[in-house]
Design a protein around this motif. Structure first.
Motif, PDB file in Angstrom:
ATOM      1  N   SER A 146      34.902  24.183  32.948  1.00 50.62           N
ATOM      2  CA  SER A 146      33.376  24.721  32.769  1.00 50.62           C
ATOM      3  C   SER A 146      32.328  23.779  33.555  1.00 50.62           C
ATOM      4  O   SER A 146      31.316  24.544  34.019  1.00 50.62           O
ATOM      5  CB  SER A 146      33.087  25.002  31.539  1.00 50.62           C
ATOM      6  N   HIS A 147      32.689  22.564  33.950  1.00 47.09           N
ATOM      7  CA  HIS A 147      31.823  21.756  34.537  1.00 47.09           C
ATOM      8  C   HIS A 147      31.611  22.089  36.071  1.00 47.09           C
ATOM      9  O   HIS A 147      30.859  21.567  36.671  1.00 47.09           O
ATOM     10  CB  HIS A 147      31.992  20.261  34.147  1.00 47.09           C
ATOM     11  N   VAL A 148      32.731  22.501  36.406  1.00 44.52           N
ATOM     12  CA  VAL A 148      32.940  22.585  38.047  1.00 44.52           C
ATOM     13  C   VAL A 148      33.142  24.040  38.512  1.00 44.52           C
ATOM     14  O   VAL A 148      32.956  24.319  39.807  1.00 44.52           O
ATOM     15  CB  VAL A 148      34.271  21.902  38.467  1.00 44.52           C
ATOM     16  N   LEU A 149      33.554  25.084  37.620  1.00 39.20           N
ATOM     17  CA  LEU A 149      33.535  26.400  38.069  1.00 39.20           C
ATOM     18  C   LEU A 149      32.376  27.064  38.423  1.00 39.20           C
ATOM     19  O   LEU A 149      31.577  27.260  37.575  1.00 39.20           O
ATOM     20  CB  LEU A 149      34.617  27.117  37.196  1.00 39.20           C
ATOM     21  N   LYS A 150      32.495  27.624  39.450  1.00 39.74           N
ATOM     22  CA  LYS A 150      31.156  28.621  39.909  1.00 39.74           C
ATOM     23  C   LYS A 150      31.417  29.983  39.753  1.00 39.74           C
ATOM     24  O   LYS A 150      30.599  30.543  39.074  1.00 39.74           O
ATOM     25  CB  LYS A 150      30.831  28.373  41.636  1.00 39.74           C
ATOM     26  N   LYS A 151      32.520  30.383  40.235  1.00 40.49           N
ATOM     27  CA  LYS A 151      33.007  31.779  39.588  1.00 40.49           C
ATOM     28  C   LYS A 151      34.577  31.875  39.894  1.00 40.49           C
ATOM     29  O   LYS A 151      35.418  31.141  40.597  1.00 40.49           O
ATOM     30  CB  LYS A 151      32.302  32.978  40.555  1.00 40.49           C
ATOM     31  N   ALA A 152      35.208  32.660  38.915  1.00 44.03           N
ATOM     32  CA  ALA A 152      36.748  32.942  39.123  1.00 44.03           C
ATOM     33  C   ALA A 152      36.942  34.539  39.660  1.00 44.03           C
ATOM     34  O   ALA A 152      36.034  35.485  38.906  1.00 44.03           O
ATOM     35  CB  ALA A 152      37.115  32.560  37.545  1.00 44.03           C
ATOM     36  N   GLN A 153      38.014  34.759  40.221  1.00 44.85           N
ATOM     37  CA  GLN A 153      38.521  35.895  40.569  1.00 44.85           C
ATOM     38  C   GLN A 153      39.473  36.547  39.716  1.00 44.85           C
ATOM     39  O   GLN A 153      40.470  35.848  39.578  1.00 44.85           O
ATOM     40  CB  GLN A 153      38.866  36.156  42.095  1.00 44.85           C
ATOM     41  N   ILE A 154      39.304  37.580  38.968  1.00 37.93           N
ATOM     42  CA  ILE A 154      40.084  38.347  38.067  1.00 37.93           C
ATOM     43  C   ILE A 154      40.780  39.317  38.263  1.00 37.93           C
ATOM     44  O   ILE A 154      39.968  40.471  38.414  1.00 37.93           O
ATOM     45  CB  ILE A 154      39.412  38.037  36.613  1.00 37.93           C
ATOM     46  N   LEU A 155      41.947  39.567  37.968  1.00 40.93           N
ATOM     47  CA  LEU A 155      42.618  40.915  38.080  1.00 40.93           C
ATOM     48  C   LEU A 155      42.798  41.308  36.717  1.00 40.93           C
ATOM     49  O   LEU A 155      43.479  40.471  36.133  1.00 40.93           O
ATOM     50  CB  LEU A 155      44.011  40.682  38.866  1.00 40.93           C
ATOM     51  N   PHE A 156      42.336  42.451  36.512  1.00 39.11           N
ATOM     52  CA  PHE A 156      42.328  43.086  35.238  1.00 39.11           C
ATOM     53  C   PHE A 156      43.669  44.130  35.077  1.00 39.11           C
ATOM     54  O   PHE A 156      44.139  44.586  36.187  1.00 39.11           O
ATOM     55  CB  PHE A 156      41.184  43.954  34.602  1.00 39.11           C
ATOM     56  N   PRO A 157      44.267  44.568  34.033  1.00 40.71           N
ATOM     57  CA  PRO A 157      45.437  45.303  33.896  1.00 40.71           C
ATOM     58  C   PRO A 157      45.082  46.661  34.371  1.00 40.71           C
ATOM     59  O   PRO A 157      46.336  47.291  35.110  1.00 40.71           O
ATOM     60  CB  PRO A 157      45.384  45.398  32.046  1.00 40.71           C
ATOM     61  N   ASP A 158      43.936  47.308  34.696  1.00 44.88           N
ATOM     62  CA  ASP A 158      43.865  48.439  35.136  1.00 44.88           C
ATOM     63  C   ASP A 158      43.795  48.455  36.871  1.00 44.88           C
ATOM     64  O   ASP A 158      43.568  49.311  37.493  1.00 44.88           O
ATOM     65  CB  ASP A 158      42.632  49.086  34.711  1.00 44.88           C
ATOM     66  N   GLY A 159      44.163  46.952  37.317  1.00 43.31           N
ATOM     67  CA  GLY A 159      44.050  46.882  38.932  1.00 43.31           C
ATOM     68  C   GLY A 159      42.913  46.657  39.335  1.00 43.31           C
ATOM     69  O   GLY A 159      42.916  46.237  40.687  1.00 43.31           O
ATOM     70  N   THR A 160      41.701  46.558  38.721  1.00 43.99           N
ATOM     71  CA  THR A 160      40.627  46.399  39.361  1.00 43.99           C
ATOM     72  C   THR A 160      40.513  44.630  39.370  1.00 43.99           C
ATOM     73  O   THR A 160      41.216  43.941  38.690  1.00 43.99           O
ATOM     74  CB  THR A 160      39.462  46.651  38.518  1.00 43.99           C
ATOM     75  N   ILE A 161      39.651  44.127  40.419  1.00 41.99           N
ATOM     76  CA  ILE A 161      39.322  42.594  40.668  1.00 41.99           C
ATOM     77  C   ILE A 161      38.033  42.690  40.744  1.00 41.99           C
ATOM     78  O   ILE A 161      37.289  43.188  41.223  1.00 41.99           O
ATOM     79  CB  ILE A 161      40.180  42.396  42.184  1.00 41.99           C
ATOM     80  N   GLU A 162      37.530  41.641  39.768  1.00 42.20           N
ATOM     81  CA  GLU A 162      36.275  41.047  39.858  1.00 42.20           C
ATOM     82  C   GLU A 162      35.831  39.806  39.588  1.00 42.20           C
ATOM     83  O   GLU A 162      37.111  39.092  39.449  1.00 42.20           O
ATOM     84  CB  GLU A 162      35.745  41.844  38.390  1.00 42.20           C
ATOM     85  N   TRP A 163      34.874  39.320  40.439  1.00 40.84           N
ATOM     86  CA  TRP A 163      34.357  37.897  40.389  1.00 40.84           C
ATOM     87  C   TRP A 163      33.608  37.757  39.057  1.00 40.84           C
ATOM     88  O   TRP A 163      32.498  38.302  38.817  1.00 40.84           O
ATOM     89  CB  TRP A 163      33.545  37.529  41.415  1.00 40.84           C
ATOM     90  N   LEU A 164      33.851  36.968  38.060  1.00 38.92           N
ATOM     91  CA  LEU A 164      33.252  36.539  37.001  1.00 38.92           C
ATOM     92  C   LEU A 164      32.363  35.217  37.180  1.00 38.92           C
ATOM     93  O   LEU A 164      33.244  34.383  37.661  1.00 38.92           O
ATOM     94  CB  LEU A 164      34.117  36.487  35.622  1.00 38.92           C
ATOM     95  N   THR A 165      31.220  35.085  36.831  1.00 45.45           N
ATOM     96  CA  THR A 165      30.486  33.782  36.927  1.00 45.45           C
ATOM     97  C   THR A 165      30.878  32.811  35.977  1.00 45.45           C
ATOM     98  O   THR A 165      31.466  33.351  34.937  1.00 45.45           O
ATOM     99  CB  THR A 165      28.891  34.056  36.879  1.00 45.45           C
TER     100      THR A 165
END
Length: 303
Positions: A146-165
């Motif tokens: 959490s000290h170094v992460l800017k954002k994470a790219q996540i694949l969700f089960p429905d196939g969508t991909i999102e960047w989460l801050t």
């Protein structure tokens, strides 16, 4: 199941195996078979895998390098997705690092330190993948993802991909939003590091690695820390003070080097480790009135 396997093979998504022993894919060398084991060769392949899984309404589970995992002797029902080659890209742009979820955290920490980038010194001895580290907010030596992460790219089960801050990841001690609230697979991360003096950064990381090597048992297969620290107390200290170092059940033993580690001293079963965890929890509750919670993730079929 055969139809699902056939579709995965036809989709050319990467390695596909049936009844693959997960003992081959966990750092503690324990775990029964996965019904289906897939190692996707790209993000697009992973999306195809997830689409086929959802079509067949199968259970699924993503793993990285298998640290922090205890898989049951009966294995895992459904599909296990392993992030490795194909999801291990790396791009360093000044102080910003974009890295695939399958990339080795130790390798990344070593590489960035040699380039004079500070922030991952804590991760020098953590034997997991970047995706797994984000998933559980891995940390040590007073810092964590959490000290170094800017954002994470996540694949969700429905196939969508999102960047989460960072904020949207809802990081807390060894947890993130991915564990229960929004299950998904971390396929990439953008880390914000800082330029510093290369020699100082390398020295600090080596010091952390040496400390882990000197105080933690890497001569036997293990899963990392078994219990979360019940702050302000420390699980290892409580277990040691209870006189449990070296206590064994079957092939599983509480490390004599660090009491918050359970090691596989030879052909240990998952049940041996579970019985040892139960014994430790009961002892600490009886002696100190403290309820220990597991940090290691326990997954798979119930016996």
């Amino acid at each position: 199941m055969q139809t699902l396997v056939k579709e995965l093979l036809e989709a050319n998504v990467g390695k596909v195996k049936e009844n693959e022993p997960l003992a081959h894919h966990t750092t503690i060398k324990i775990g029964g078979p996965a019904d289906v084991f897939v190692e996707p060769n790209s993000i697009e392949s992973l999306q195809k895998v997830m689409a086929i899984i959802q079509k067949h309404q199968m259970n699924w589970r993503a793993i990285g390098r298998g640290s922090n995992l205890l898989v049951s002797d009966e294995g895992i029902e459904g599909v296990v997705i392993k992030l490795g080659e194909g999801l291990d890209d790396l791009l360093i742009n000044d102080e910003e690092v974009t890295v695939g979820g399958g990339y080795s955290l130790i390798k990344l920490a070593t590489l960035t330190s040699k380039q004079g980038l500070s922030g991952l010194e804590f991760a020098g001895g953590i034997p997991g993948s970047v995706g797994g580290a984000v998933y559980m907010n891995a940390g040590a030596h007073g810092s964590d993802m959490s000290h170094v992460l800017k954002k994470a790219q996540i694949l969700f089960p429905d196939g969508t991909i999102e960047w989460l801050t960072n904020e949207e990841m809802e990081f807390a001690y060894r947890t993130s939003i991915l564990q229960k609230k929004r299950p998904g697979v971390c396929i990439a991360a953008v880390l914000q590091l800082k330029k510093g003096k290369r020699e100082e950064i390398v020295t600090a990381m080596q010091k952390n690695k040496d400390y882990r090597r000197d105080t933690q048992p890497w001569n036997y297969p293990c899963a990392g820390s078994i219990f979360r620290n019940p702050l302000p107390n420390y699980a290892g200290k409580l277990i040691e003070e209870a006189g449990l170092k070296g206590y064994a059940i079957g092939g599983a033993k509480i490390s004599e080097q660090h009491a918050n580690f359970i090691v596989n001293i030879g052909n240990a079963k998952s049940q041996d480790v579970l019985d040892l965890i139960t014994y430790v929890k009961g002892t600490i509750q009886r002696l100190y009135g403290i309820e220990l919670e597991t940090e290691v993730e326990i997954i798979g079929r119930k016996s």
